[in-house]
Design a protein around this motif. Structure first.
Motif, PDB file in Angstrom:
ATOM      1  N   GLN A  86       5.397  -7.918  -4.031  1.00 36.14           N
ATOM      2  CA  GLN A  86       5.681  -7.389  -2.699  1.00 36.14           C
ATOM      3  C   GLN A  86       6.628  -6.159  -2.936  1.00 36.14           C
ATOM      4  O   GLN A  86       7.582  -6.347  -3.360  1.00 36.14           O
ATOM      5  CB  GLN A  86       6.113  -8.198  -1.751  1.00 36.14           C
ATOM      6  N   TRP A  88       7.695  -2.774  -0.177  1.00 40.95           N
ATOM      7  CA  TRP A  88       7.598  -2.247   1.024  1.00 40.95           C
ATOM      8  C   TRP A  88       8.661  -1.467   1.128  1.00 40.95           C
ATOM      9  O   TRP A  88       9.672  -1.157   0.792  1.00 40.95           O
ATOM     10  CB  TRP A  88       7.630  -3.398   1.813  1.00 40.95           C
ATOM     11  N   GLU A  95       3.369  -1.388   3.134  1.00 42.04           N
ATOM     12  CA  GLU A  95       3.446  -2.490   2.147  1.00 42.04           C
ATOM     13  C   GLU A  95       2.397  -2.534   1.118  1.00 42.04           C
ATOM     14  O   GLU A  95       1.234  -2.561   1.674  1.00 42.04           O
ATOM     15  CB  GLU A  95       3.768  -3.440   2.985  1.00 42.04           C
ATOM     16  N   SER A  97       1.050  -5.227  -2.063  1.00 37.46           N
ATOM     17  CA  SER A  97       1.376  -6.565  -2.574  1.00 37.46           C
ATOM     18  C   SER A  97       0.236  -6.675  -3.875  1.00 37.46           C
ATOM     19  O   SER A  97      -0.922  -6.157  -3.812  1.00 37.46           O
ATOM     20  CB  SER A  97       1.306  -7.597  -1.761  1.00 37.46           C
ATOM     21  N   ARG A 208      10.284  -9.197  -5.237  1.00 33.98           N
ATOM     22  CA  ARG A 208      10.152  -8.382  -4.098  1.00 33.98           C
ATOM     23  C   ARG A 208      10.945  -7.187  -4.369  1.00 33.98           C
ATOM     24  O   ARG A 208      11.900  -7.282  -4.777  1.00 33.98           O
ATOM     25  CB  ARG A 208      10.861  -9.111  -2.808  1.00 33.98           C
ATOM     26  N   ASP A 384      -2.880  -0.031  -0.930  1.00 30.74           N
ATOM     27  CA  ASP A 384      -3.254  -1.403  -1.233  1.00 30.74           C
ATOM     28  C   ASP A 384      -4.725  -1.822  -0.747  1.00 30.74           C
ATOM     29  O   ASP A 384      -4.980  -2.930  -1.160  1.00 30.74           O
ATOM     30  CB  ASP A 384      -2.151  -2.165   0.185  1.00 30.74           C
TER      31      ASP A 384
END
Ligand SMILES: Cc1cc2nc3c(=O)[nH]c(=O)nc-3n(C[C@H](O)[C@H](O)[C@H](O)COP(=O)(O)OP(=O)(O)OC[C@H]3O[C@@H](n4cnc5c(N)ncnc54)[C@H](O)[C@@H]3O)c2cc1C
Length: 409
Positions: A86, A88, A95, A97, A208, A384
């Motif tokens: 992830q 962001w 964001e 992922s 992350r 994304d």
């Protein structure tokens, strides 16, 4: 006293040791030197307190390590797979992922303590009769001998001669300097603050990365406990901010870390020391000269943002070994510069592309300009949704770029 080998590798870090294993397996006579006095104790690594230096290894690097017989041993030593990523922007809403499923692989990568990878490769060396490991060997000179070979001088007066010397001696590579190869260095102005933490909510095998106005912060999932509550922290930030963070109490640093990722993992407890590393991006102006090749951090050091440093180095080792073994089969001298250029051509572009990508990310996310903030939010959100571009980024992340050497396929 003068010793002779087919290849002298200076630097027995992860990259130099992997190269020695690849060549040694094929019977090439290798002298592997390091200034270190001792090897790691394989019984101690991956057991007691975690090594704070960790790397995110790609599935492609795993393949290479499997082929060297290292992975099986590593797998029992806290290798932490991650299936999701992830990324962001803390300044906005962007964001992105990724999942292993989208990439068509079982895992996106593995967080591994550097000491575990290093010890696994060192174990492999022991079985290779054609590799001679010389520790406590500090290189102080490099000269061309009369018959075109290279001669490496050690601080204790010993000399080693070979048609090819490989510099695997790290980002500050003394050998690169001795050979007069310049670097394009880029002071990122960033330091990496590194520590290990326990998080309140299980990390769920997610790597992350939060882009803060001061730089990227990574929470890399570790497997130190059954419930998966530990993460390795790499917080890249300005020198001033790094010094401030390092001076904080463990409690205050934990609070800042938790707040920086918007409490996504709940409370954060710092469970280890905090180390700080300077981050400089360097790219050697040449990878090869007659009788000399650069690999790993000696050739390129990259911002840890993408966790690609050692993966690029392992790929250098795999490609160089492949080209050298082909040269041997064809009767070409191992130090032949024209042949060595095949290695440089295969690796330089890939490494340069990754360095440029990291610079782009750093600049884009290191700004407060509202237009750029908007662009990156739109950018992350759009990426994304854009399947082809996302797939391309995924292939980058898992290391599937360009023509892979046979040892990594
Ligand atoms: C904070 C941080 C986080 C990172 N995170 C990641 C990550 O997630 N993923 C990733 O892939 N990479 C990561 N990296 C990068 C990664 O650690 C390096 O790319 C990797 O360790 C380089 O390996 P190497 O074998 O090329 O060099 P090194 O590990 O630097 O090895 C060089 C060796 O050469 C020896 N040596 C040096 N000078 C001499 C001399 N004169 N004579 C003899 N021997 C000598 C040294 O003793 C050493 O053993 C990170 C780096 C940092 C700083």
């Amino acid at each position: 006293m003068e010793e002779v080998a087919d290849v002298v590798i200076v630097g027995a870090g992860m990259v130099g040791t992997a190269l020695a294993c690849l060549l040694g397996k094929a019977g090439v006579k290798v002298a592997l030197l390091d200034a270190r006095e001792t090897l790691l104790d394989p019984e101690a690594v991956g057991r007691g307190p975690a090594d704070m230096r960790v790397s995110a290894l790609t599935p492609v690097s795993r393949k290479l390590l499997e082929g060297l017989g290292a992975w099986e041993w590593m797998a029992g030593r806290r290798v932490s797979p991650y299936r999701f990523m992830q990324v962001w922007d803390t300044e906005g809403t962007g964001e992105i992922s990724f999942s292993a499923e989208q990439a068509g692989v079982a895992k996106l990568g593995y967080i591994v303590e550097n000491a575990v990878t290093q010890a696994a490769l060192e174990r492999g060396l022991k079985a290779l009769a054609s590799v001679r490991l010389i520790l406590g060997a500090r290189v102080t000179g490099l000269v061309a001998s009369s018959d075109g070979d290279r001669c490496v001088h050690l601080a204790d007066g010993r000399r080693l001669v070979a048609p090819l010397v490989v510099a695997a001696d790290g980002a500050r590579s003394p050998l690169r300097e001795l050979a007069g190869i310049g670097v394009d260095a880029h002071e990122t102005g960033h330091m990496a603050v590194v520590t290990t933490v326990r998080v309140e909510r299980a990390h769920g095998e997610v790597a992350r990365q939060a882009f803060l106005p001061t730089g990227p912060l990574a929470f890399l999932p570790l497997r130190l406990d059954r419930e998966r509550h530990h993460c390795s922290i790499v917080w890249s930030t300005s020198q001033e901010e790094a010094e401030r963070l390092q001076a904080l109490s463990a409690e205050a640093l934990g609070d800042e870390l938790a707040a920086a990722v918007g409490q996504r993992l709940g409370e954060v407890t710092v469970v280890d020391r905090t180390l700080v590393f300077p981050l400089v991006q360097r790219h050697a102006q040449r990878y090869v000269l007659p009788g000399l090749a650069l690999v790993g951090d000696a050739a390129h050091s990259i911002h840890p943002l993408a966790g690609q440093g050692v993966n690029l180095g392992l790929m250098d080792a795999a490609v160089l070994a492949e080209e050298l073994l082909l040269a041997r089969r064809r009767g070409v001298a191992l130090g032949d510069e024209r042949w060595l250029s095949r290695y440089a051509r295969r690796r330089r572009g890939d490494n340069a592309g990754m360095l440029a990508l990291m610079d782009g990310f750093r600049l884009l996310f290191g700004t407060h300009h509202p237009a750029l903030t908007l662009a990156r939010n739109l950018g992350l959100g759009t990426v994304d949704r854009l399947t082809p571009l996302k797939r391309l980024l995924l292939q980058q992340a898992i290391g599937k770029r360009g023509r892979l050497p046979a040892s990594c396929r």
